[in-house]
Design a protein around this motif. Structure first.
Motif, PDB file in Angstrom:
ATOM      1  N   GLU A 157       0.803  -1.219   0.000  1.00  0.00           N
ATOM      2  CA  GLU A 157       0.000   0.000   0.000  1.00  0.00           C
ATOM      3  C   GLU A 157       0.841   1.277   0.000  1.00  0.00           C
ATOM      4  O   GLU A 157       0.353   2.343  -0.407  1.00  0.00           O
ATOM      5  CB  GLU A 157      -0.918   0.011   1.222  1.00  0.00           C
ATOM      6  N   LYS A 158       2.089   1.198   0.441  1.00  0.00           N
ATOM      7  CA  LYS A 158       2.933   2.390   0.506  1.00  0.00           C
ATOM      8  C   LYS A 158       3.872   2.524  -0.687  1.00  0.00           C
ATOM      9  O   LYS A 158       4.610   3.509  -0.776  1.00  0.00           O
ATOM     10  CB  LYS A 158       3.770   2.360   1.789  1.00  0.00           C
ATOM     11  N   VAL A 159       3.853   1.555  -1.593  1.00  0.00           N
ATOM     12  CA  VAL A 159       4.724   1.605  -2.764  1.00  0.00           C
ATOM     13  C   VAL A 159       3.998   2.322  -3.895  1.00  0.00           C
ATOM     14  O   VAL A 159       2.844   2.012  -4.202  1.00  0.00           O
ATOM     15  CB  VAL A 159       5.143   0.196  -3.202  1.00  0.00           C
ATOM     16  N   GLU A 160       4.676   3.305  -4.494  1.00  0.00           N
ATOM     17  CA  GLU A 160       4.064   4.052  -5.598  1.00  0.00           C
ATOM     18  C   GLU A 160       3.834   3.136  -6.793  1.00  0.00           C
ATOM     19  O   GLU A 160       4.757   2.444  -7.247  1.00  0.00           O
ATOM     20  CB  GLU A 160       4.972   5.209  -5.992  1.00  0.00           C
ATOM     21  N   PRO A 161       2.627   3.129  -7.317  1.00  0.00           N
ATOM     22  CA  PRO A 161       2.342   2.262  -8.475  1.00  0.00           C
ATOM     23  C   PRO A 161       3.226   2.609  -9.662  1.00  0.00           C
ATOM     24  O   PRO A 161       3.447   3.761  -9.991  1.00  0.00           O
ATOM     25  CB  PRO A 161       0.865   2.552  -8.774  1.00  0.00           C
ATOM     26  N   GLY A 162       3.733   1.580 -10.317  1.00  0.00           N
ATOM     27  CA  GLY A 162       4.561   1.790 -11.492  1.00  0.00           C
ATOM     28  C   GLY A 162       6.020   2.070 -11.211  1.00  0.00           C
ATOM     29  O   GLY A 162       6.797   2.251 -12.152  1.00  0.00           O
ATOM     30  N   SER A 163       6.406   2.132  -9.935  1.00  0.00           N
ATOM     31  CA  SER A 163       7.801   2.440  -9.619  1.00  0.00           C
ATOM     32  C   SER A 163       8.628   1.204  -9.284  1.00  0.00           C
ATOM     33  O   SER A 163       9.821   1.321  -9.005  1.00  0.00           O
ATOM     34  CB  SER A 163       7.865   3.415  -8.435  1.00  0.00           C
ATOM     35  N   VAL A 164       8.014   0.017  -9.328  1.00  0.00           N
ATOM     36  CA  VAL A 164       8.714  -1.203  -8.899  1.00  0.00           C
ATOM     37  C   VAL A 164       9.673  -1.663  -9.994  1.00  0.00           C
ATOM     38  O   VAL A 164       9.293  -1.829 -11.161  1.00  0.00           O
ATOM     39  CB  VAL A 164       7.701  -2.315  -8.572  1.00  0.00           C
ATOM     40  N   VAL A 165      10.933  -1.867  -9.621  1.00  0.00           N
ATOM     41  CA  VAL A 165      11.967  -2.390 -10.512  1.00  0.00           C
ATOM     42  C   VAL A 165      12.658  -3.537  -9.792  1.00  0.00           C
ATOM     43  O   VAL A 165      13.314  -3.325  -8.773  1.00  0.00           O
ATOM     44  CB  VAL A 165      12.990  -1.295 -10.897  1.00  0.00           C
ATOM     45  N   VAL A 166      12.498  -4.775 -10.308  1.00  0.00           N
ATOM     46  CA  VAL A 166      13.161  -5.954  -9.742  1.00  0.00           C
ATOM     47  C   VAL A 166      13.711  -6.765 -10.912  1.00  0.00           C
ATOM     48  O   VAL A 166      12.949  -7.409 -11.653  1.00  0.00           O
ATOM     49  CB  VAL A 166      12.191  -6.812  -8.909  1.00  0.00           C
ATOM     50  N   TYR A 167      15.032  -6.748 -11.092  1.00  0.00           N
ATOM     51  CA  TYR A 167      15.658  -7.440 -12.212  1.00  0.00           C
ATOM     52  C   TYR A 167      16.998  -8.040 -11.789  1.00  0.00           C
ATOM     53  O   TYR A 167      17.699  -7.478 -10.933  1.00  0.00           O
ATOM     54  CB  TYR A 167      15.901  -6.482 -13.380  1.00  0.00           C
TER      55      TYR A 167
END
Length: 366
Positions: free
Chosen positions: A282-292
């Motif tokens: 809920e606290k993570v900005e949508p579209g900002s997730v980067v996992v690679y």
């Protein structure tokens, strides 16, 4: 006979001057109302009916000076004074007119620059409330100085020497108080630009802490170790200020090192679970997730994990980041993976046999 005629003429002139004085006195409020009419329309349109009477009062004193000048001029013409006296009367009446306009502008400035809302109402200009006293005082001093110079010129005195003397005096004063003036201008810059306010946490190249007080000369900052640092405003005005309190989001940026005993399918499952967890947070900005998976390092596989948390407060951000790290650790452990640490392997073979060294110990040196 001639004396009686002159006395009658003098009496008629006195009566005429008195009638003129009464007429001008009766017209005083009407003229003040006419002068105040434009401002009354402004405050009426703004719904500030409480300012109508004070607005009319702004012009009462100025109107009095103007009418007094008119009465003196007309009275002197009625009595038909000597040209020398008429010359003095003309200087006096013009001086009263100058004083009238100076007083009118002075009081208009005092009323219009009374507060931020009042300034916005009359001029449409918006400045910070803390700068209002400085702007008002500066404008009033300028009006007084200009009015004084004009009056001196009106009476035939040369003001060039006075202005030059004031210029030299001002230069000497500015050189003697240049640090104080620099801090005052720094205060106006700080208040006008508002890079920070009391209670916010800032960082510059010289200081880091919470703003406790913004003064005319300096600003007090309480550091993390609770020491209070007093910083001149001139330094803050010219410094690059990092304001941590105005963050609307903070970044999580880290590299996760996974040991090489993991296979491709397990790594792909871990990446997917971490992405899903962060995307649903809920606290993570949508579209900002980067996992690679970004690199094969010397001792581990490097996974880039990056996202923005919509949290401005540092304590809340740190607590939320801790929860994210613990959840990522659980995902890694549940899949049987291991977080690697920097290491190196050292292999030692039978160097003596390869180098044909004798098995006999070396003799100690003599």
């Amino acid at each position: 006979m001639e004396f009686s005629q002159e006395l009658a003429l003098f009496g008629a002139r006195v009566v005429l001057v008195l009638i003129l004085l009464i007429a001008i006195w009766l017209l005083r409020r009407l003229i003040a109302w006419l002068l105040a009419r434009p401002l009354e329309r402004i405050v009426t349109r703004a719904g500030r009916t409480d300012l109508i009477e004070p607005t009319r009062g702004l012009f009462s004193t100025a109107t009095g000076y103007l009418l007094l000048a008119l009465w003196i001029d007309l009275g002197a013409r009625i009595f038909d004074f000597h040209p020398t006296i008429m010359n003095i009367v003309q200087h006096l009446t013009r001086t009263l007119v100058i004083v009238a306009f100076a007083v009118m502008i002075y009081r208009l400035v005092a009323s219009a620059v009374y507060s931020r809302n009042r300034l916005l109402l009359f001029t449409g200009i918006t400045i910070e409330e803390a700068l209002i006293p400085f702007v008002r005082t500066g404008l009033q001093l300028l009006i007084l100085a200009i009015g004084l110079v004009i009056i001196i010129q009106e009476w035939g005195y040369d003001v060039s020497g006075l202005i030059a003397g004031l210029g030299l005096g001002g230069l000497a004063l500015s050189l003697a108080a240049q640090d104080t003036l620099a801090n005052i201008f720094g205060f106006t810059a700080v208040v006008g630009d508002r890079p920070f306010v009391v209670g916010e946490f800032i960082k510059t190249k010289d200081v880091e802490g919470t703003i406790e007080h913004v003064g005319l000369r300096s600003t007090r900052v309480r550091q993390i170790n609770q020491a209070v640092v007093t910083v001149p405003n001139s330094m803050l005005a010219s410094a690059a200020v990092l304001n941590w309190s105005r963050l609307t989001k903070r970044q999580v940026d880290m590299t996760l090192n996974i040991s090489y005993d993991a296979d491709a399918e397990t790594m792909q499952s871990m990446l997917g679970q971490i992405r899903a967890y962060l995307s649903d947070h809920e606290k993570v900005e949508p579209g900002s997730v980067v996992v690679y998976l970004v690199n094969f390092g010397s001792s581990s596989m490097e996974v880039l994990v990056r996202c923005y948390l919509t949290i401005g407060d540092w304590k809340e951000f740190t607590a939320t980041k801790e929860g994210i790290l613990l959840e990522i650790l659980r995902i890694v452990n549940q899949l049987g993976l291991h977080i690697a640490f920097p290491r190196s392997a050292l292999y030692i073979d039978n160097l003596r046999g390869e180098l044909n060294l004798s098995e006999q110990p070396l003799a100690p040196p003599k």
